[in-house]
Design an enzyme around this catalytic site. Sequence first.
Site, PDB file in Angstrom:
ATOM      1  N   ALA A  66       0.305  -2.369   0.956  1.00 29.33           N
ATOM      2  CA  ALA A  66      -0.099  -2.915   2.252  1.00 29.33           C
ATOM      3  C   ALA A  66      -1.447  -3.603   2.079  1.00 29.33           C
ATOM      4  O   ALA A  66      -2.235  -3.228   1.213  1.00 29.33           O
ATOM      5  CB  ALA A  66      -0.202  -1.793   3.266  1.00 29.33           C
ATOM      6  N   GLY A 105       3.020   0.388  -0.068  1.00 32.76           N
ATOM      7  CA  GLY A 105       3.992  -0.155   0.880  1.00 32.76           C
ATOM      8  C   GLY A 105       5.121  -0.903   0.173  1.00 32.76           C
ATOM      9  O   GLY A 105       6.253  -0.944   0.664  1.00 32.76           O
ATOM     10  N   GLU A 108       7.537   1.630  -0.798  1.00 34.70           N
ATOM     11  CA  GLU A 108       8.217   2.151   0.398  1.00 34.70           C
ATOM     12  C   GLU A 108       9.339   1.205   0.831  1.00 34.70           C
ATOM     13  O   GLU A 108      10.392   1.638   1.290  1.00 34.70           O
ATOM     14  CB  GLU A 108       7.202   2.402   1.517  1.00 34.70           C
ATOM     15  CG  GLU A 108       6.324   3.617   1.176  1.00 34.70           C
ATOM     16  CD  GLU A 108       5.286   3.930   2.232  1.00 34.70           C
ATOM     17  OE1 GLU A 108       4.506   3.016   2.564  1.00 34.70           O
ATOM     18  OE2 GLU A 108       5.246   5.067   2.717  1.00 34.70           O
ATOM     19  N   GLU A 128      -1.709   5.473  -2.527  1.00 36.35           N
ATOM     20  CA  GLU A 128      -2.484   5.488  -1.280  1.00 36.35           C
ATOM     21  C   GLU A 128      -3.677   6.429  -1.307  1.00 36.35           C
ATOM     22  O   GLU A 128      -4.729   6.127  -0.743  1.00 36.35           O
ATOM     23  CB  GLU A 128      -1.575   5.864  -0.093  1.00 36.35           C
ATOM     24  CG  GLU A 128      -0.698   4.737   0.418  1.00 36.35           C
ATOM     25  CD  GLU A 128       0.567   4.521  -0.380  1.00 36.35           C
ATOM     26  OE1 GLU A 128       0.712   5.142  -1.456  1.00 36.35           O
ATOM     27  OE2 GLU A 128       1.423   3.738   0.059  1.00 36.35           O
TER      28      GLU A 128
END
Length: 696
Positions: A66, A105, A108, A128
């Site tokens: 992200a 992300g 994910e 993260e």
Amino acid sequence: MSAHSDHVRHYRIGLAAVIEIDRPPVNAINHDIRAGLIAALTAIAGDAGVERIILAGAGEIFAAGADAGEFDLPMAQPDLPMVVAALESATVPVIAAIRGACLGGGLELALACRWRIAAPNAQLGLPEVILGVVPGSGGTQRLPRLVGMKAALSLISEGRSIRAGEALEIGLIDQQDDDPVAAALALDITDLDGRPPVSSLPAPSPDRELAEAALARARHRMPRQRAPEEAIRLIGIADSMSFEDALAEERATFLRLRGSEECRALRHIFFAERGARAPAHLKATAPAPLDSTIVIGGGTMGAGIAHALARAGTAVTLIERDDDALQAARKRMASLYDAAIRRWLLQAGAAAAEQDAIRFQAGYDGIENAGLVIEAVFEDMQVKRDVLTALDRAAPHAVLASNTSYLDIDIMAGCLADPSRLVGLHFFSPAHIMKLLEIVRGARSSDRALATGYALARRLRKIPVQVGVCDGFVGNRMLQRVREAAELLLLDGAETTQIDRVMREFGYAMGLFETQDMSGLDIAWANRRRQAATRDPARRYSRLSDLVCKAGWLGRKAGRGWYVYEDGTSVAPNPNVTPLIEAEAARHGIIRREMADDVVLRTLLLALINEAADILDQGIAGSASDIDLVLVHGYGFPRFRGGPLCHADRMGVGMIRESLLALQETDPMIWRLSPLIDRLANDGTGFLTPTIRRPA
Ligand code: NAI
């Protein structure tokens, strides 16, 4: 080809729809990508001729995570969990075709696909926690379902990433292929018939022993940080809650951590690291060639630097004074290679070949074509100038670098016909491990010399920080200041063990006195003797360290320093130190009194911050971020506090000014308020305000 946003498009190949994410350099997932992915999936759903969707990065990267630059902004819809849900519930199976980084992300997204194919260069993980958060879009719930408890705990709580080969072994990917999109096109679609989404796989049952081991590892590797512990807790709930409830809990935790000071500080350091590179005006300057490099002096630092260079594929020649010194340097090098073998960094055969390729010689013969020469001889101006004078003739075209810790490189440069050839390259000990490289810009250092410093940092995978000339540059100058403050605290009533404990509780791996014992007290002692002639006699001076050194208590290597050592392990504080402190306090007319821990910590931080502000104000460092990088990567300042100036903003510059002014009243020489702090406090801003900015 249909574009769905600036960074997402899709095209058809037969019965497949290929969705590409294209946001160089790393496809960081921002709002535009999220919205584009939803739009692409919606468009494809209306296309009856599609039997499979392939999700890929346009270039050599899938998606590196992200976009952390959005962390400071309000969360805009669609958020990543919505995209992940849309991928998982798409009407036809989605296949992730992964090249390069597939992190955070990005992974994910891949976990929401029915099948994952990765190129051998793929790098997969959920890092993260390194940014102070947990995965927030299903990572903590899907990964354990796919790879089991043990691998998930290790990957998520350590923020570790793995290559495709290991990912295949643990079941994170289904297939490895040099061309993942071609493999996804070639896949027999019936292989995916009945393949359930990862979310509907059974959750592995919690394993208390594994979780406790992961917790212990996290506390050791990232002490006092919340994110790893939260990640372990979230992995543990996979089995006891519905998938939806667990996702909600994960999201709430992610959002809570995202707003935390810890996350802000870690993000600051992350961006500072990414921004640590050659300034724009040096881009056009060619560095000296680095394929063959000369190191002068094979002591602690020279051997470490030569080892790092050889490990990075540079042909190294190590020059010493005489045969005895060469012999000692060879031994040092051999022990560095032995350690590399013990740590599984090298196999014995490769280590022997690499070591054999290092040339050891006395004298300067045959180095006339050298591109870079780094001196790491004794910290003595005359010795360094003699070496540089010899190099002036022996290596007429080379960039010359000094690894001096404190000395003025402009004075050194004075003995060169062309002083612009000299730059400071200040490595940290152990030089082959420590990530920081201070690039010291002399008054006359050429762009070529500076560009060579940056090129070397890149080659050695170090973090370069450009600094100006002053006694100790950035890091050692701040260290001297904090040592002075610590010793004055001792005279006022604090204890060495208290100072060390307070620093550890703040997040340092070791306290100031423990660190001194580990590295040896003699180097700083020699430096204080050098400074004695120019020291302002009106400035309060603590002789404590000098007395400890004079007594022969030079630290761990001497069996005694501030602490007593048995077999290299600290067993007790040195009992002779307290009487020494008491006698010195009496000599200064100080009545020692107990000091509260918070006073001790605040005093040490104020010393660091005030000195850092002066360094910034005097242009010795280019930015607050640079200073934070130096302290975090060279001096053990806790990363999760972002460095002294990031922490200063958290403390509040106004409060810092008030505290410094109060101290200034007690001792105006030692506690002179930095003009920069005064200005920032007047403006109501901070060192990093208004927000943490990303590098351009
Ligand atoms: P050291 O005493 O371990 O090594 C110095 C080496 O230089 C010795 O092997 C000596 O034989 C050699 N040498 C002396 N004169 C020479 C000459 N004329 N020609 C060739 N070789 C010569 O010292 P150390 O600790 O490696 O420090 C070297 C430099 O690195 C110093 O400037 C020091 O301030 C700096 N430095 C030291 C750090 C540390 O933690 N030890 C950290 C960062 C910088």
